[in-house]
Design an enzyme around this catalytic site. Structure first.
Site, PDB file in Angstrom:
ATOM      1  N   VAL A 132       0.841  -1.200   0.000  1.00 26.47           N
ATOM      2  CA  VAL A 132       0.000   0.000   0.000  1.00 26.47           C
ATOM      3  C   VAL A 132       0.876   1.249   0.000  1.00 26.47           C
ATOM      4  O   VAL A 132       0.646   2.186  -0.753  1.00 26.47           O
ATOM      5  CB  VAL A 132      -0.969  -0.006   1.205  1.00 26.47           C
ATOM      6  CG1 VAL A 132      -1.714   1.309   1.308  1.00 26.47           C
ATOM      7  CG2 VAL A 132      -1.935  -1.174   1.094  1.00 26.47           C
ATOM      8  N   CYS A 133       1.906   1.269   0.814  1.00 24.12           N
ATOM      9  CA  CYS A 133       2.803   2.431   0.859  1.00 24.12           C
ATOM     10  C   CYS A 133       3.434   2.672  -0.506  1.00 24.12           C
ATOM     11  O   CYS A 133       3.490   3.810  -0.978  1.00 24.12           O
ATOM     12  CB  CYS A 133       3.908   2.218   1.887  1.00 24.12           C
ATOM     13  SG  CYS A 133       3.310   2.076   3.576  1.00 24.12           S
ATOM     14  N   THR A 134       3.899   1.630  -1.132  1.00 27.67           N
ATOM     15  CA  THR A 134       4.517   1.742  -2.443  1.00 27.67           C
ATOM     16  C   THR A 134       3.529   2.291  -3.458  1.00 27.67           C
ATOM     17  O   THR A 134       3.852   3.169  -4.262  1.00 27.67           O
ATOM     18  CB  THR A 134       5.038   0.367  -2.907  1.00 27.67           C
ATOM     19  OG1 THR A 134       5.913  -0.144  -1.910  1.00 27.67           O
ATOM     20  CG2 THR A 134       5.758   0.467  -4.219  1.00 27.67           C
TER      21      THR A 134
END
Length: 60
Positions: free
Chosen positions: A44-46
């Site tokens: 998700v962060c990526t």
């Protein structure tokens, strides 16, 4: 330390892809979006960072 929406982020110096910056000087009178991520990187962060990088032109 925790930050909430509309808080002023603390000033810091960092090595970036744009060279060494002093955060408050780099922002100037503009706006910045800070991202936080968990200690272990997740997909998700990526995805979020990649999406925002793709929108760079809209912020210029």
């Amino acid at each position: 330390m925790s930050l909430r929406i509309n808080d002023t982020a603390p000033d810091f110096t960092a090595e970036t892809t744009q060279g060494t910056i002093n955060f408050h000087d780099w922002i100037g009178d503009g706006w910045a979006v800070l991202f936080s991520h968990p200690k272990n990187f997740t997909p998700v962060c990526t995805t979020e960072l990649g999406t925002m990088a793709g929108l760079e032109g809209e912020f210029k």
